[in-house]
Every structure is written in C-alpha cells, then in structure tokens.
Design an enzyme around this catalytic site. Sequence first.
Site, PDB file in Angstrom:
ATOM      1  N   GLU A 122      10.641  20.855 -11.248  1.00  0.00           N
ATOM      2  CA  GLU A 122       9.761  20.511 -10.254  1.00  0.00           C
ATOM      3  C   GLU A 122       9.810  21.729  -9.289  1.00  0.00           C
ATOM      4  OE1 GLU A 122       7.417  18.630 -10.047  1.00  0.00           O
ATOM      5  OE2 GLU A 122       7.756  16.874 -11.191  1.00  0.00           O
ATOM      6  N   ASP A 262       4.240  17.410 -22.482  1.00  0.00           N
ATOM      7  CA  ASP A 262       2.980  18.186 -22.211  1.00  0.00           C
ATOM      8  C   ASP A 262       3.402  19.535 -22.085  1.00  0.00           C
ATOM      9  OD1 ASP A 262       4.648  17.617 -19.860  1.00  0.00           O
ATOM     10  OD2 ASP A 262       2.587  16.922 -18.762  1.00  0.00           O
ATOM     11  N   GLU A 355      -2.311   5.863 -15.062  1.00  0.00           N
ATOM     12  CA  GLU A 355      -1.249   6.620 -15.815  1.00  0.00           C
ATOM     13  C   GLU A 355      -1.220   6.302 -17.412  1.00  0.00           C
ATOM     14  OE1 GLU A 355      -0.928   9.056 -14.049  1.00  0.00           O
ATOM     15  OE2 GLU A 355       1.410   8.946 -13.356  1.00  0.00           O
ATOM     16  N   GLU A 376      -5.019  16.985 -14.365  1.00  0.00           N
ATOM     17  CA  GLU A 376      -5.297  17.115 -15.736  1.00  0.00           C
ATOM     18  C   GLU A 376      -6.633  16.999 -16.348  1.00  0.00           C
ATOM     19  OE1 GLU A 376      -2.705  15.789 -14.497  1.00  0.00           O
ATOM     20  OE2 GLU A 376      -0.837  16.858 -15.061  1.00  0.00           O
TER      21      GLU A 376
HETATM   22  C1  DMJ Z   1       1.918  18.692 -11.872  1.00  0.00           C
HETATM   23  O1  DMJ Z   1       3.028  18.838 -11.194  1.00  0.00           O
HETATM   24  C2  DMJ Z   1       2.113  19.577 -13.127  1.00  0.00           C
HETATM   25  O2  DMJ Z   1       0.868  19.817 -13.476  1.00  0.00           O
HETATM   26  C3  DMJ Z   1       2.953  19.172 -14.225  1.00  0.00           C
HETATM   27  O3  DMJ Z   1       3.015  19.999 -15.468  1.00  0.00           O
HETATM   28  C4  DMJ Z   1       2.533  17.835 -14.533  1.00  0.00           C
HETATM   29  N1  DMJ Z   1       2.400  16.978 -13.593  1.00  0.00           N
HETATM   30  C5  DMJ Z   1       1.823  17.507 -12.344  1.00  0.00           C
HETATM   31  C6  DMJ Z   1       0.464  17.039 -12.215  1.00  0.00           C
HETATM   32  O4  DMJ Z   1       0.062  15.938 -12.591  1.00  0.00           O
END
Ligand code: DMJ
Length: 625
Positions: A122, A262, A355, A376
């Site tokens: 993060e 992902d 989710e 996304e």
């Molecule tokens: C963001 O922090 C980034 O896109 C990450 O790769 C996945 N989660 C969140 C958004 O959903």
Amino acid sequence: MESNSRWLLFPILISLTFSGLVLHHGALAETVKPDEAKQLRDEVRGMFYHAFDGYMNNAFPLDELRPLSCQGEDTLGGYALTLIDSLDTLALLGDRERFTSSVLWIGKNLQFNINKTVSVFETTIRVLGGLLSAHLIASDYATGMRIPSYNNELLFLAEDLTRRMLPAFDTPTGIPFGSVNLMYGVDKHESKITSTAGGGTLSLEFGVLSRLTNDPVFEQVAKNAVRGLWARRSNLDLVGAHINVFTGEWTQKDAGIGTSIDSFYEYLLKAYILFGDEEYLYIFQEAYRSAMQHLHKDPWYVEVNMDSAAIVWPVFNSLQAFWPGLQVLAGDVDPAIRTHTAFFSVWKRYGFTPEGFNLATLSVQYGQKSYPLRPELIESTYWLYKATRDPRYLDAGRDFVASLQYGAKCPCGYCHITDVELHKQEDHMESFFLAETVKYLWLLFDLAVDSDNLVDNGPYKYIFSTEGHLLPLTPQISLAREHCSYLGGYCSSNSTKREQEVLEEESNNDDRSNIYPYHESFPVTGLIKGLCPGLTHAQKYGLSYALPEKTDREDVNQAKPVTTSSSVVLISNTVEKKPQVDEEGYSSQSEPIMIISGGSSRNDQTSQELTLLESETDDRRLYSS
Ligand code: DMJ
C-alpha cells in the site's frame, strides 16, 4: 454435496442466467451524446472537488476522510495519504494552484522518519507512486505543470521512503515481508505470510525510482521479488494467493486474477511496456496464457487450485474488473469486451459491484456485500472506450456517475457502500477514490469531448500504476541506458551536462539539485536485463529515436520528443492533432495505444511482436457487437 452439484451446473447456469442479466443491461437509456459527455465530465470534476475539498477541510493532514461524520482518520502511516494520492489527479484536471500548493506543502512538511509499521504494498502504490508521479509532473516543463520553485523535494522523499522499506526484502526468497516499520525495519514478530499482489506489485514504482536516482537497488529488489514468486509457480504456470516469504511455500493455493493476485499480472505487462525489460514480457505471456486457459470461463473468471486447476471459488470479485483494461493493453480486446459486459451486468443489477458475486448461486457472496468505491470496472471502461470508441462505454460511465451521485455521495465526500443490496453508506472514503475512481471517470468523458489532457494528448505516453498514478515513458525512464548509446541521444553526457547547468541556474546553487548526477557507467548488475549492454531496446524493436530540434527551456513545451517505430509509438507526435469529429459528433484522436499482439492464449500464440492500434472512428464499428 448440494454445493458440489451446483458447481457442476455452473457453466450452464452462467450462460443461461447471465444472458438474462446482459439483456437487462441491454435496456439502456438514450446513448450519451457529446454535449452530455461534456456535462458528465464537468459533473465528475465537481465530484472530485466535493471529495477533495471535503478531505482538505475536514481530515487533512490525517490520511483519509470520514465523509459522513466529516472527520479524518489515520489509516496507513499518518502522512496526508489522500493528498499524496490526489496529486496527479489535480495536475490532470489542470488545477495548477492546488497542485502547486500541495506539492510544496508535502515537500516541506512530510517526513518518513516515523515509528509506524506500514504495508509495503500500500505504501508503494499509494505513497511512493503518488510522490513519483507528482515529481515527474512538477519537475518537467513539457507537462505544462512545472513548479518553478520545486527542487526535487518529492523525489528525495520517495527515495527516503523506499530505503526505509528495503529491510522488508531481506528474505531468503527475495519476496518482501508484507509490512515494515519505517524507523526500525521489520519487527521480529512480523508475519512471514504475504500475498502475491503484495510481493509482486512493486516493479513500476521501484523501477522508476531507480531510473530517476541512478541507484539500481530498488529495481533489483522488486524484480527479485517477482522472480521469487514466479519461480514457485505451479506446473500449470499459476501462482497462488499467499506465500511464506521465508520457506517459499504457498499457504493459500487459490489461483485467480482478483483478490490477492490481480496486480501481479498487471505489473508484468506494464513493467515491460515502461522499461522494455523482456523478462517481464516472457513471464507475462506465460502467466497470461495460463490464466486464460485455466481461470477464464468465458466471459467470467474463477479461482482454481493452482496445481490441479479444479474450481474452488466460482466467484466474481470486484478486483477482477481491472482485467479487461489490462487485456486492451495486451491487445486481446475481444474477450475484454465480453468480460466487461458480464461484469457490468453485475453493476447494473445492484447499482454497484459487490466485493464478491457468486456465479453458482447468482447472488451476492456471503460476507462480500460492500462496494468500497473501487475503480476497477471504471478503469476497464475507460480502456475499452479508448480502444473501440463504442458509445456504450460512455453509457456505462453515465451509470457509474449516477450510482455514485445518488448512492454514495455524502455530506463531505463519497461513502463506502456496506451493502450493495440495501445501499447502506459507511463513514469511510479510501484515498484511491480520488487517485483512481474519479480520475478514470473524468478521463473517460474527456476522451469523448476533446482528449485535451496530459494523458491523452500530452508530451509522453503514460502507464497507469495500479493506483492510477501517471508514469511517463520519458527517455530517462523507458530507455534508461539504451538511449545513451543510441544515436548519441537525449541523455548523452553533453545533454546531461546541459540539464544540470539549467538546474544549477534555477536552484541558486542549492547543492541538492546535483544530488543525482548522471553516471556514465551506470552500474550493470546482470540482474536487470533491461540495463545490460548488448542489443538495445531500440535495436531489438526497430525503434527510431529523434531529438526535438530545439531544446531551449522556453521551447520545451512545444518540443515533444518523438520516438516512433513501425511497431510501437512510445512518445506522442510533435504535431498537435486536432480531434476529429465523426458523424455523431464523437471526437476521435486516432490516438495510438500500445498493443502487444499475440497475447491471446486461446490459440497459444506467444508472439512478442508489438503492434500499434490506431483507435479511429471505424474501430468503434470493428469492436461493437
Ligand atoms: C487500489 O489500491 C489499487 O487499484 C489496487 O491494485 C487494488 N485495490 C485498490 C482499488 O480497488
């Protein structure tokens, strides 16, 4: 037993029942016309400021906004996270005043010498990415947002922050610990289990930092982490979700394209595009082929056991929705269109994506009812509109705006939705709402209006980090060592000297402007293929590289470096293209999108050939179904 039999029926169920959902999606209001696209773009701008001002007035300098109660909270490290995450969106919106004051405030007030344990992932994607993208905008005339008094403060902060995260990489596998204390390193009780996305989504930010500081260590550790993960892939070329960074054993063997994995896929392709490092491309091609073979149940994706490919979770999870966007970048547009349609049908059903949505029961997955303002699906919508110019993606954009405005808007910003069936609001606003969600929405509509923005009509091609941060394909970043030996180009010792002279002039001899002198002998470690001598990226791909004729400072705004090839365009043309308007009034920039062809694994193609897709008006017909 009952659930097993449901899973057996799963392929029939999804094809039967979702045709119903997709039909439902077909019943749309009138298509978005150019005037409405402009209104929507302005509305999205208003959404940004409602949330940004809400944060600045009620939460700053705490990390995130509590938009219902109009308060703030520290959620990551206690360093104005939302402001850092918002910087390049401010620049993209052309808000010079707020961009400048925010960059200068951060440069003056932020420090990372703090006793906080933070997530490496993060912190990298939100803070490091936010600092780097803002630095690259603030320090460059060509962006039109250069800040005269800016003196690389954000780059110094980025380097300091990243050095503080380096202890996390001191593991036998090279895969980093999930968390690190910014003052004391890794706590001895720190968990040794991390996610694949956590360990494998660092290469863009760390690589850019290496190329800006001439210190390869950051790029090396991030790449070793990817290698550490990929070396432990299954015989099917799948990776699991969680791994022990000491033993290298998978502790969660569910393979998928969503939760916990992902952005591992995302950074393989993007690291190749940004750095030209083929090793990332090779890994991406194998990983992508396997994902399409074992995880893709057209148009959905499932989670399977990484060794046997047996389905373990027939669930759509909202993080998967970035995938069609990645496919556009990879040139695999047809499956992207189908998958986007399927995912969007879930949004249409609830007004948001939960989710988790169970594909066997066709209902919201128990315990996964929330929509925390994720970007996304909107991100993929932007990419698909960019590739196809199909107005249906603008219609989708209008639906996203309506949902957010009616369902998520709250007194000081936008609220998470705790339950997509009840549309219940929760007092939280993740910083990525401003870094990504609103950014992609605004870009979508701006593309339909005039595309006159930094990303779509700027001096460079940009790669979006997984947090939506803008990372430009500048020669310094993308051609690293190659351009020095190629045509005596941009970064020859002469031009570097010249750049330094300019910096010296501007900084009144402030020593810090010289802190990153260009090293003639860039250290070659052998670990980083992209930096090794031998055939250059340019030679391999037939790139030709031309310098702008004028490089005087006042001309830099106009002088856009050109890097073209028959196969790929890295940097936009010097000629300003007027948007063309088609018979329905949609603008079409013929903007090239980098496409890697042969990405479609369905027929096992593994071509590394790069091709250029011109997204002209006709493409809309081409890709419309
Ligand atoms: C963001 O922090 C980034 O896109 C990450 O790769 C996945 N989660 C969140 C958004 O959903």
